[in-house]
Enzyme design. Structure first.
Site, PDB file in Angstrom:
ATOM      1  N   CYS A 195       1.439  37.537  11.506  1.00 36.96           N
ATOM      2  CA  CYS A 195       1.994  36.641  12.622  1.00 36.96           C
ATOM      3  C   CYS A 195       0.819  35.884  13.039  1.00 36.96           C
ATOM      4  O   CYS A 195       1.035  34.814  13.598  1.00 36.96           O
ATOM      5  CB  CYS A 195       2.606  37.317  13.367  1.00 36.96           C
ATOM      6  SG  CYS A 195       1.759  38.629  14.401  1.00 36.96           S
ATOM      7  N   CYS A 356      12.969  75.029   9.210  1.00 37.47           N
ATOM      8  CA  CYS A 356      12.341  74.420  10.632  1.00 37.47           C
ATOM      9  C   CYS A 356      12.950  73.129  10.834  1.00 37.47           C
ATOM     10  O   CYS A 356      14.177  72.937  10.447  1.00 37.47           O
ATOM     11  CB  CYS A 356      10.710  74.191  10.647  1.00 37.47           C
ATOM     12  SG  CYS A 356      10.169  73.176   9.117  1.00 37.47           S
TER      13      CYS A 356
END
Length: 397
Positions: A195, A356
């Site tokens: 940018c 998990c």
């Protein structure tokens, strides 16, 4: 929010009340956010709104990695920062904002560049947000997350256009896709337009960044349909949104299957080294078996309920994670394999399925169990994959 929003602190209950009142959200989803760990790579135009909304939403731990310092030109779009912070490390400035905005959130600043030497940082988190501004970092995050079974929420902005999506190499139901499926290789000659070169519309960063934050919340709570296999493109100048489908190429699917098989083999020995030599070194009497996917586990649970099979479902997450949401009929072994070697007594004659949040902790526990002679497998994708496959948050039964 350490009590999961169960009303221990009236102020906390009020703070998250608008989320909790959403149909299907409730205290369970708020609790899952409170026990989740998210790493945001890049505290710039995209990272700023992501950090703001994840902090406001009550995500338990936010890690912020960025090696840059605040510049005056950042203030047009990087809404976390103030003019008096110019020259201050972005990661630390962003962490200060989070602490001031929501003391419920644990924030960890990583004021360095994510690289090969620091990428193990991902091991400490459940979801990665890639708001980086370079192809090198995007590929590094993609490959490191794929190796760990981590979901990645990715976004990009340039000029008047933005994109965002969800990548997850361990996604269930054949939905695996990652950044390399969108961009198989970096641009030729190292082209990396930023940018700073071509400009970017400030509010577009907020549009894309808040979309990314919504995807993170959906992944962590199991609500809705994440952008797996879909890329959203925003044309701010034309005021349009469009969606493109993204699928894994057959040759990549075959290659990934080989990698997954090697990863499972490498976990067969508690002392197996990481890297290319891991597979050859994995030689124990009992190895970790093939992963079990969400559908396979659902079938096993049904068979167990009918008395047709017997196995132990072991949850190695922490107590607060288990209390907020778990798979019914499991056994809790909090921290086993990563924080402690202590576990409940298990029947050595029964196979064990370990899970998990999304996989790495379960694989560490599986290593220990295999070393002790257990027939053990890991739930592929962990609790996040289970919730996604079920299409709704898992009840706290």
């Amino acid at each position: 929010m350490r009590d999961g929003g169960h009303g221990g602190d009236p102020a906390e209950g009020e703070r998250y009340s608008r989320s909790v009142r959403l149909p299907g959200f409730g205290l369970g989803s708020q609790g899952r956010l409170a026990t989740s760990r998210v790493l945001v790579v890049g505290a710039g135009g995209l990272g700023a709104p992501v950090i703001q909304y994840l902090a406001a939403s009550g995500v338990g731990t936010l890690g912020i990695v960025d090696d840059d310092a605040v510049d005056l030109s950042n203030l047009q779009r990087q809404v976390l920062f103030r003019p008096d912070q110019v020259g201050f490390p972005k990661a630390r400035a962003a962490a200060d904002w989070v602490r001031a905005a929501n003391p419920d959130v644990t924030v960890v600043a990583h004021p360095f560049r994510l690289g090969e030497r620091t990428v193990d940082l991902l091991d400490d988190y459940d979801v990665v947000v890639d708001g980086s501004d370079s192809f090198d970092t995007c590929y590094l995050v993609a490959d490191a997350a794929a190796a760990r079974g981590l979901p990645v929420v990715w976004g990009s902005v340039n000029r008047w256009d933005g994109q965002f999506s969800v990548f997850w190499d361990d996604a269930p139901d054949g939905r695996a896709v990652d950044y390399r499926d969108l961009h198989p290789a970096p641009p030729a000659s190292g082209w990396d337009e930023s940018c700073a070169d071509v400009g970017v519309l400030g509010p577009l960063c907020g549009t894309v960044g808040t979309g990314m934050a919504s995807e993170v919340v959906k992944l962590l709570t199991g609500l809705g349909e994440p952008l797996l296999g879909r890329v959203v493109t925003v044309d701010a100048l034309g005021g349009t949104w469009r969606e493109s489908r993204l699928a894994r190429a057959p040759h990549r699917a075959e290659a990934r299957a080989t990698v997954n098989a090697a990863r499972r083999a490498s976990s067969a020995s508690p002392s197996a080294p990481s890297g290319d030599g891991a597979v050859a070194a994995a030689t124990t009497a009992h190895g970790v078996g093939p992963d079990v996917d969400a559908d396979g586990l659902a079938g096993l649970l049904e068979a167990r309920a009918a008395g047709d099979t017997a196995f132990t479902l072991l949850d190695v997450r922490e107590v607060d994670e288990h209390d907020f949401a778990h798979i019914p009929g499991d056994v809790l072994a909090a921290g086993y394999g990563t924080r402690t070697r202590q576990r409940p007594e298990l029947d050595p004659g029964q196979p064990v399925v370990v899970y998990c949040a999304r996989g790495p902790r379960a694989r560490a526990a599986a290593d220990l169990l295999a070393g002790d002679g257990y027939d053990v497998s890991v739930l592929n994708g962990g609790m996040l994959g289970w919730q996604l496959a079920q299409g709704a948050p898992t009840p706290r039964a």
